[in-house]
Design a protein around this motif. Sequence first.
Motif: not given
Length: 376
Positions: A14-20, A26-35, A85-92
């Motif tokens: 739920x917290x990841x979805x709120x971040x997304x 804000x008009x950004x395409x980036x998203x944090x996924x989940x396992x 490898x660092x993959x898909x870094x997304x931050x607020x």
Amino acid sequence: MTVMVRRFKTADVPAIERLNVRLATAGLPHRVGHEDSRRSEERRLDKESIVQRLYVAAAGEEIRGGIWLREQLFWSAGRSVRVGWTVYPVAESLIDGKAAGVPASLLFSLLRQQPYLMALGMGGHAGPFAKILAAARWAGSSLPFFFHLRHPSRVLRHLAYARTTRLRRTVADCLAASGVAWTANKLLAGVRAAMRGGRARQFTYAVVDRFDSWADEHWERCRDSYGFIAARDSRALNALYPEGFRCLTRLRVQHSGRDVGWICARSINALGTRLERHFGGLRVGILTDGLAQPGDATGVMEAGFRYLVDEDVDLIVTYQSHPAWCAAASDIGLMRGPSNCAFYRSPAVEALLTRAAADNRHCHLTRSDGDGPEPV
């Protein structure tokens, strides 16, 4: 803002979805996924060839960022090395200055767990995460990019890079209409074909559905010719390129009836895919990955090139790091162009590359490394 970087938990969704939602607003395409929460046991490299785990930056009940750690085995100096490898870094921090420290917190948390850490792609050196890696004094370079225009007029009319400004559009349209680009392309291809002679044509290929024991034998023969290379035995390759992977053809290459390598080629109609914003309605050919003794790289790459020519693609591209494979790309008629694929590595990885280069064994990376071949 104080954050704690830790492994993903199912309760974080739920917290990841709120971040997304905040990123999307804000008009950004980036998203944090989940396992996948249905997996109950920890993924391990002794059971799988590639393991991915999500780490999140938590601040109270909110998630402020996430990054995937993708681990696999590489071969260097006669031994297997577990790398990440660092993959898909997304931050607020992309939308809130108070979260400016989140990307660095994610990076250094991963580095404490995996000192052999790397990053590939990121849209080039100007991207925000690439700048953080440079500031952390990681060694950085670009993965060399090569291209060949098979249908120059179509490419000039559809390729986004050639049409980003009014001047570029005008020049591209004039070249396309005049036929100058077609003539120059044919002359260049003819000169390079004459220079390389007929030996490369003696390499034959067969389409295969998967990698089997022949690929294992080939891996054992080739791996010590490279200073730093991802494991490319059949187990690793079938995980990277599973059956049913869209728009990918595996080519087993032989010379005089003897296995000398393999190459993966992709023929993709960009229309309606994520590639459309770059390539419009073009059919794109990609030489995405391959393995051979360095001395056979030209013949193996030329076999993949011939396959894509038969597929009638509009242009052919490849990313290669090893000097022999870069030379092979030039030998078969590809030109080097500007690369937007940055390669950053931690000091521990840079030390491996430096030692290997001193022994005249070099790093072999393609665009299938890092976060893997891009689905379409």
